[in-house]
Design a protein around this motif. Structure first.
Motif, short mmCIF file in Angstrom:
data_model
loop_
_atom_site.label_atom_id
_atom_site.label_comp_id
_atom_site.label_asym_id
_atom_site.label_seq_id
_atom_site.Cartn_x
_atom_site.Cartn_y
_atom_site.Cartn_z
N ARG A 145 0.84 -1.20 0.00
CA ARG A 145 0.00 0.00 0.00
C ARG A 145 0.88 1.25 0.00
N GLY A 146 0.26 2.37 -0.34
CA GLY A 146 0.94 3.66 -0.25
C GLY A 146 2.02 3.88 -1.28
N VAL A 147 1.95 3.25 -2.42
CA VAL A 147 2.94 3.46 -3.48
C VAL A 147 2.57 4.72 -4.25
N GLY A 148 3.45 5.69 -4.25
CA GLY A 148 3.15 6.96 -4.92
C GLY A 148 2.03 7.72 -4.24
N LYS A 207 2.99 9.08 -12.57
CA LYS A 207 4.34 9.61 -12.34
C LYS A 207 4.75 9.42 -10.88
N ALA A 208 3.79 9.62 -9.96
CA ALA A 208 4.10 9.44 -8.54
C ALA A 208 4.49 7.99 -8.24
N MET A 209 3.81 7.03 -8.87
CA MET A 209 4.15 5.62 -8.66
C MET A 209 5.50 5.28 -9.29
N LEU A 210 5.77 5.83 -10.46
CA LEU A 210 7.07 5.62 -11.08
C LEU A 210 8.19 6.20 -10.23
N ASP A 211 7.97 7.42 -9.72
CA ASP A 211 8.98 8.07 -8.88
C ASP A 211 9.19 7.31 -7.58
N ASP A 212 8.20 6.55 -7.16
CA ASP A 212 8.31 5.75 -5.94
C ASP A 212 8.92 4.38 -6.21
N GLY A 213 9.48 4.20 -7.40
CA GLY A 213 10.20 2.97 -7.71
C GLY A 213 9.34 1.81 -8.13
N LEU A 214 8.24 2.08 -8.82
CA LEU A 214 7.32 1.01 -9.21
C LEU A 214 8.03 -0.14 -9.92
N TYR A 215 8.82 0.17 -10.94
CA TYR A 215 9.47 -0.89 -11.73
C TYR A 215 10.78 -1.36 -11.12
#
Length: 428
Positions: free
Chosen positions: A63-66, A162-170
């Protein structure tokens, strides 16, 4: 191993059985989410419902990704990683559907209290992701690989992906080999539409503040009315698609917001526009953006819009207009975070719903990349809003219309475009 026709038929039958088994739960979840909408990046209750449902199905849930995003993984041996994506946020719209599970919620924003509604179908998108998760979990013997589920926040303001990508999604989870999205439309229920090539358009939102000189409504000559300038700009923008875009191309330019003033007898200091641009071609998208910039600048000049005294924000790029841009590419969560309107080729996969993200510039350098033609013009002192010659106004109108000729003025001060090779060009 290749599947035979019989194997495929058996798999379809098994999927139908599982869909029917989970349908009631998905409908219940959908109604709960629909009845409790939340604004972008405030989807706390929605993300909690979705995360709990996915944990119940046996997924590894983070939970809480991005911000409020949810990532769920189901690892099922060797094979490709396939990502399914749904969004969660709602819109500030009052619901008047009469449904027994209609939203009655409101939220406090900078503009005051606003009603909330899932008017864009994100309640359906996210609940269907859970439904697909249930079907795939119950048919694990029929496939192998990793299933990655994304519940994305803030799609409506282009910020969640973008927030999820910036939070290291991949980096933190997995990099998918295939991304599948969906988008509901007002069509036949139970119908799935798909086609090769581009399916969903790239989208850019452009916010523009037109500056005027405020004053009393009884003395318009002592002011510069930004409402009139904005009205001319809105009207002129409608000609971009009809007169500058080839008829075989698909482009939409919509002014969804025009806001100015507080009461009838006051000429306001500024007017705000928000413009939505959609297209399927990067080059054409840039052409339309340039046309919008050209028209708004020319209308501001024609209307005697003053230059701002200072640049309070790095996004104040023009002596006439302040802009904020939010844009999206056509590659979903793989899209670049460049501030260009369409930073990735517009070739969305079959029937895939593209993801949008925020690209609001925060520095002067990034601002210059958006509107290089405005660079160096901000920060000039405010100029007096005095009278301008008719010829000057007509010349600016020629700029609006991309007039290819020079402007001349006769002794009677009537303005006309007079190319050297032609004796006369009609007045604009």
């Amino acid at each position: 191993m290749m599947m035979t026709q019989t194997d495929m038929s058996d798999l379809k039958d098994a999927i139908v059985v599982q869909v029917e088994a989970t349908l009631e739960d998905v409908q219940t979840l959908y109604r709960q989410i629909h009845q409790h909408p939340e604004l972008p990046f405030e989807e706390h209750e929605t993300s909690k419902r979705l995360a709990t449902a996915l944990e119940t199905l046996g997924y590894e849930v983070t939970r809480g990704v991005g911000g409020t995003g949810v990532v769920a993984l189901l690892r099922n041996g060797e094979g490709p990683t396939v990502m399914l994506r749904g969004d969660m946020d709602a819109l500030p719209i009052k619901e008047d559907t009469g449904l027994e599970f209609a939203s009655t919620r409101t939220a406090e924003t900078e503009s005051g209290t606003v009603p909330l509604m899932h008017a864009c179908g994100h309640d359906l998108h996210s609940s269907c992701v859970v439904g697909a998760a249930a079907v795939m979990a119950r048919l694990k013997e029929q496939w192998s690989g990793t299933l990655m589920l994304i519940c994305q926040p803030a799609e409506e303001i282009f910020g969640g992906a973008k927030a999820m990508l910036d939070d290291g999604l991949y980096v933190r989870f997995a990099r998918p080999d295939v991304i599948l999205g969906q988008h509901n439309m007002p069509a036949l229920a139970g119908t799935i539409g798909h086609r090769p090539g581009s399916t969903m358009a790239a989208c850019t939102n452009l916010a523009v503040t037109i500056h005027g000189v405020g004053g009393h409504g009884s003395m318009p000559a002592q002011a510069v009315d930004p409402v009139v300038i904005a009205a001319h700009a809105v009207t002129r923008l409608q000609n971009i698609v009809s007169r500058e875009v080839p008829p075989e191309e698909t482009v939409v330019v919509t002014v969804g917001k025009l806001q100015a003033g507080t009461q009838a007898n006051i000429i306001p200091h500024s007017a705000e526009l928000e413009i939505n641009i959609r297209s399927f071609d990067n080059a054409l998208h840039r052409q339309v953006m340039e046309a919008i910039e050209r028209i708004i600048r020319a209308e501001c000049e024609a209307g005697r819009s003053p230059r701002p005294r200072s640049s309070a924000y790095s996004t104040r790029l023009s002596p006439y207009i302040t802009t904020r841009k939010r844009s999206s590419g056509c590659a979903g969560l793989t899209a670049s975070t460049s501030v260009r309107p369409t930073s990735t080729p517009c070739r969305a996969s079959t029937a895939a719903r593209t993801s949008r993200f925020s690209a609001t510039p925060r520095t002067a350098a990034s601002a210059a990349r958006i509107f290089p033609m405005f660079t160096g013009l901000s920060g000039r002192p405010l100029q007096s809003a005095g009278p301008r010659p008719l010829a000057s106004a007509s010349r600016r109108k020629c700029a609006t219309w991309r007039c290819p000729t020079r402007l001349t003025t006769s002794r009677a001060t009537r303005s006309r475009c007079a190319p050297a090779s032609r004796p006369w060009w009609p007045e604009h």
